[in-house]
Design a protein around this motif. Sequence first.
Motif, PDB file in Angstrom:
ATOM      1  N   PHE A  56       0.831  -1.201   0.000  1.00 34.60           N
ATOM      2  CA  PHE A  56       0.000   0.000   0.000  1.00 34.60           C
ATOM      3  C   PHE A  56       0.868   1.254   0.000  1.00 34.60           C
ATOM      4  CE2 PHE A  56      -2.006   3.381   2.488  1.00 34.60           C
ATOM      5  CZ  PHE A  56      -3.077   3.655   1.674  1.00 34.60           C
ATOM      6  N   PHE A  57       1.941   1.235   0.769  1.00 33.94           N
ATOM      7  CA  PHE A  57       2.845   2.380   0.814  1.00 33.94           C
ATOM      8  C   PHE A  57       3.450   2.642  -0.562  1.00 33.94           C
ATOM      9  CE2 PHE A  57       7.197   3.989   1.422  1.00 33.94           C
ATOM     10  CZ  PHE A  57       6.884   5.217   1.990  1.00 33.94           C
ATOM     11  N   LEU A  58       3.863   1.605  -1.267  1.00 35.40           N
ATOM     12  CA  LEU A  58       4.454   1.779  -2.597  1.00 35.40           C
ATOM     13  C   LEU A  58       3.431   2.328  -3.591  1.00 35.40           C
ATOM     14  CD1 LEU A  58       6.683  -1.380  -2.996  1.00 35.40           C
ATOM     15  CD2 LEU A  58       7.409   0.972  -2.636  1.00 35.40           C
ATOM     16  N   LEU A  62       3.677   5.910  -5.527  1.00 31.49           N
ATOM     17  CA  LEU A  62       3.561   6.051  -6.976  1.00 31.49           C
ATOM     18  C   LEU A  62       2.449   7.023  -7.351  1.00 31.49           C
ATOM     19  CD1 LEU A  62       4.077   2.417  -8.262  1.00 31.49           C
ATOM     20  CD2 LEU A  62       5.500   4.400  -8.722  1.00 31.49           C
ATOM     21  N   PHE A  63       1.323   6.950  -6.644  1.00 34.04           N
ATOM     22  CA  PHE A  63       0.236   7.881  -6.913  1.00 34.04           C
ATOM     23  C   PHE A  63       0.681   9.315  -6.683  1.00 34.04           C
ATOM     24  CE2 PHE A  63      -3.200  10.475  -5.164  1.00 34.04           C
ATOM     25  CZ  PHE A  63      -4.016  10.535  -6.270  1.00 34.04           C
ATOM     26  N   LEU A  65       3.707  10.542  -6.810  1.00 31.68           N
ATOM     27  CA  LEU A  65       4.674  10.952  -7.828  1.00 31.68           C
ATOM     28  C   LEU A  65       3.984  11.311  -9.139  1.00 31.68           C
ATOM     29  CD1 LEU A  65       7.606   8.467  -7.249  1.00 31.68           C
ATOM     30  CD2 LEU A  65       7.594  10.918  -6.851  1.00 31.68           C
ATOM     31  N   PHE A  66       3.068  10.447  -9.591  1.00 30.92           N
ATOM     32  CA  PHE A  66       2.390  10.733 -10.854  1.00 30.92           C
ATOM     33  C   PHE A  66       1.426  11.915 -10.717  1.00 30.92           C
ATOM     34  CE2 PHE A  66       3.836   6.453 -11.986  1.00 30.92           C
ATOM     35  CZ  PHE A  66       4.368   6.736 -13.229  1.00 30.92           C
ATOM     36  N   ASP A  67       0.842  12.093  -9.551  1.00 34.04           N
ATOM     37  CA  ASP A  67      -0.022  13.240  -9.326  1.00 34.04           C
ATOM     38  C   ASP A  67       0.781  14.538  -9.361  1.00 34.04           C
ATOM     39  OD1 ASP A  67      -2.582  14.281  -8.805  1.00 34.04           O
ATOM     40  OD2 ASP A  67      -2.013  14.610  -6.710  1.00 34.04           O
ATOM     41  N   LEU A  68       1.953  14.522  -8.789  1.00 30.36           N
ATOM     42  CA  LEU A  68       2.827  15.695  -8.832  1.00 30.36           C
ATOM     43  C   LEU A  68       3.267  15.996 -10.260  1.00 30.36           C
ATOM     44  CD1 LEU A  68       4.484  17.812  -7.255  1.00 30.36           C
ATOM     45  CD2 LEU A  68       6.311  16.140  -7.202  1.00 30.36           C
ATOM     46  N   GLU A  69       3.543  14.966 -11.018  1.00 29.81           N
ATOM     47  CA  GLU A  69       3.972  15.184 -12.399  1.00 29.81           C
ATOM     48  C   GLU A  69       2.827  15.738 -13.249  1.00 29.81           C
ATOM     49  OE1 GLU A  69       5.385  11.284 -13.001  1.00 29.81           O
ATOM     50  OE2 GLU A  69       7.378  11.750 -12.248  1.00 29.81           O
ATOM     51  N   TYR A 105       8.204   0.642 -16.557  1.00 28.35           N
ATOM     52  CA  TYR A 105       9.161  -0.002 -15.644  1.00 28.35           C
ATOM     53  C   TYR A 105       8.454  -0.529 -14.394  1.00 28.35           C
ATOM     54  CZ  TYR A 105      13.042  -0.537 -12.415  1.00 28.35           C
ATOM     55  OH  TYR A 105      13.930  -1.025 -11.501  1.00 28.35           O
ATOM     56  N   GLU A 106       7.567   0.283 -13.807  1.00 28.15           N
ATOM     57  CA  GLU A 106       6.828  -0.162 -12.629  1.00 28.15           C
ATOM     58  C   GLU A 106       5.891  -1.306 -12.961  1.00 28.15           C
ATOM     59  OE1 GLU A 106       6.918   0.522  -9.394  1.00 28.15           O
ATOM     60  OE2 GLU A 106       8.673   1.767  -9.768  1.00 28.15           O
ATOM     61  N   TRP A 107       5.276  -1.266 -14.123  1.00 27.18           N
ATOM     62  CA  TRP A 107       4.361  -2.318 -14.531  1.00 27.18           C
ATOM     63  C   TRP A 107       5.103  -3.638 -14.724  1.00 27.18           C
ATOM     64  CZ3 TRP A 107      -0.286  -0.882 -17.957  1.00 27.18           C
ATOM     65  CH2 TRP A 107      -1.152  -1.938 -18.042  1.00 27.18           C
ATOM     66  N   ILE A 108       6.260  -3.592 -15.383  1.00 24.28           N
ATOM     67  CA  ILE A 108       7.042  -4.813 -15.629  1.00 24.28           C
ATOM     68  C   ILE A 108       7.547  -5.414 -14.324  1.00 24.28           C
ATOM     69  CG2 ILE A 108       9.221  -5.642 -16.607  1.00 24.28           C
ATOM     70  CD1 ILE A 108       8.711  -3.796 -18.985  1.00 24.28           C
ATOM     71  N   ASN A 109       7.975  -4.569 -13.390  1.00 24.97           N
ATOM     72  CA  ASN A 109       8.514  -5.070 -12.127  1.00 24.97           C
ATOM     73  C   ASN A 109       7.432  -5.425 -11.100  1.00 24.97           C
ATOM     74  OD1 ASN A 109      11.180  -4.976 -12.867  1.00 24.97           O
ATOM     75  ND2 ASN A 109      11.396  -2.845 -12.274  1.00 24.97           N
ATOM     76  N   GLY A 110       6.170  -5.285 -11.473  1.00 19.41           N
ATOM     77  CA  GLY A 110       5.083  -5.699 -10.591  1.00 19.41           C
ATOM     78  C   GLY A 110       4.743  -4.681  -9.518  1.00 19.41           C
ATOM     79  N   GLY A 111       5.127  -3.461  -9.684  1.00 22.54           N
ATOM     80  CA  GLY A 111       4.817  -2.451  -8.682  1.00 22.54           C
ATOM     81  C   GLY A 111       3.377  -2.023  -8.651  1.00 22.54           C
TER      82      GLY A 111
END
Length: 117
Positions: A56-58, A62-63, A65-69, A105-111
């Motif tokens: 949940f923390f990860l 990620l949310f 980071l993408f929200d800031l971007e 990258y996050e999708w491939i690594n299962g994040g």
Amino acid sequence: MTLIISYSIICFLLTIILIIIGQILPSNNPDIQKVSPYECGFDPINSSRLPFSFRFFLIALLFLLFDLEIAILLPLPLSTSLISINNSSYTLILFLLILTIGLIYEWINGGLDWANN
């Protein structure tokens, strides 16, 4: 030039004063009684801390980071009126490319997998 030097000296002196005050003030040395949880005089039955899901923390990180971007992308349409459209579109394409590479990258690594523990 003297203004920069005077600000630097003030910052340096303020830093030194705060370090000295931090060394002079008494340190907080809690004992066993102070750090133990209090339950009306009884020994605690369970742990006072709840388990925390690292997954949940990860996802939350990620949310954010993408929200800031996305918040960084919002002023780009306004910037097209200030500078040339070509420079602004190159910046937008490069920024979106970097975001897409990070997402892949996050999708491939299962994040982004909720089902995995």
